[in-house]
Design an enzyme around this catalytic site. Sequence first.
Site, PDB file in Angstrom:
ATOM      1  N   CYS A 122       0.888  -1.154   0.000  1.00 43.59           N
ATOM      2  CA  CYS A 122       0.000   0.000   0.000  1.00 43.59           C
ATOM      3  C   CYS A 122       0.929   1.208   0.000  1.00 43.59           C
ATOM      4  O   CYS A 122       1.564   1.504   1.018  1.00 43.59           O
ATOM      5  CB  CYS A 122      -0.911   0.033   1.225  1.00 43.59           C
ATOM      6  SG  CYS A 122      -1.977   1.488   1.269  1.00 43.59           S
ATOM      7  N   CYS A 125      -0.420   4.226   2.480  1.00 45.00           N
ATOM      8  CA  CYS A 125      -0.571   4.049   3.932  1.00 45.00           C
ATOM      9  C   CYS A 125      -0.225   2.614   4.321  1.00 45.00           C
ATOM     10  O   CYS A 125       0.960   2.277   4.393  1.00 45.00           O
ATOM     11  CB  CYS A 125      -1.958   4.485   4.423  1.00 45.00           C
ATOM     12  SG  CYS A 125      -3.377   3.861   3.513  1.00 45.00           S
ATOM     13  N   SER A 126      -1.217   1.779   4.574  1.00 50.14           N
ATOM     14  CA  SER A 126      -0.918   0.454   5.109  1.00 50.14           C
ATOM     15  C   SER A 126      -2.011  -0.553   4.838  1.00 50.14           C
ATOM     16  O   SER A 126      -2.135  -1.538   5.559  1.00 50.14           O
ATOM     17  CB  SER A 126      -0.698   0.549   6.621  1.00 50.14           C
ATOM     18  OG  SER A 126      -1.788   1.241   7.212  1.00 50.14           O
ATOM     19  N   CYS A 127      -2.819  -0.305   3.803  1.00 47.82           N
ATOM     20  CA  CYS A 127      -3.937  -1.188   3.519  1.00 47.82           C
ATOM     21  C   CYS A 127      -3.477  -2.631   3.385  1.00 47.82           C
ATOM     22  O   CYS A 127      -2.478  -2.915   2.709  1.00 47.82           O
ATOM     23  CB  CYS A 127      -4.660  -0.752   2.246  1.00 47.82           C
ATOM     24  SG  CYS A 127      -5.383   0.896   2.392  1.00 47.82           S
TER      25      CYS A 127
END
Lengths: 218, 87
Positions: A122, A125-127
Amino acid sequence: MSTHPPHDHDDDGHAHEAGAEHPWSRPASELELRVKAVEAALLEKGLVSTDAIDAVIELYSDEVGPRNGARVVARAWLDPAYRERLLAHGTAAIRELGYGGAQGDNMVVVENSEQVHNVIVCTLCSCYPWPVLGLPPTWYKSPPYRARVVSEPRAVLREFGVELADDVEIRVWDSSAEVRYLVLPMRPPGTEALSEDELAALVTRDAMIGTATVAAPA
Amino acid sequence: MTGAVLDLDPGTRFEAPWQARIFGVTVAFLEAQGLPWDAFRGHLVRAIAAEPAADGEAESPATAYYAAWLTAFEALVAEHAGIASRV
């Protein structure tokens, strides 16, 4: 800039380092106070409950983790019809095994082969597909990984110990706001006699992100 | 081999309790308010982009990440203060 080297069981175990003071460094106590303040404000207004907060923390600390995804992978290796359903309609096929929920409503499973190696990221961000992998490791969320795996995937994979032949195509899947990806790694040779549980035990979190391959049993 | 979820690779170990807490508060708040993840994601993306580049000395990567998360959640709550106060 290096990405964090692979440590499949190293989930964020970095101790807080007492280094030189930086002007922008935040004392942990300041962050703790802000967390307490926002939680207290929401509790006071009845917008969230302590029980709900505790349940979320417990769910992702103790219950949901990569063993879920490993079972999906093992089932796909053993059952060709399940594998087809998994690749065609990931969310539904994963739900067949009882996994679903937050961050798993739009699953796409991408299959590794001799010609193609998939890796997920991602970039913004951090999906991450929580229902099948739990919460992401810190390296997945770090700026170096998020930038470099897109711009130089072969080098990043090499740092993770994944050496691919030059003719293997690397596909990097950047999670959008909706889609969550899961890599279906290749089944290692010599595993024909293993049960689903034994196969699942071989599958690591990193193999389902794409920063590792599944090793044949020793 | 039991295949139990807890063997070999258990769930996440948060680095510090405040990180677990802000994660739990965020997810519980979104669920309680019926807000989609996307309501938070935009704030998270912006907060991460605004983070000073961590050199790993002053704070851990996990601290930097959850500090951005916290800032993002504070922004989300502020954005929904109007809705929140009507509850």
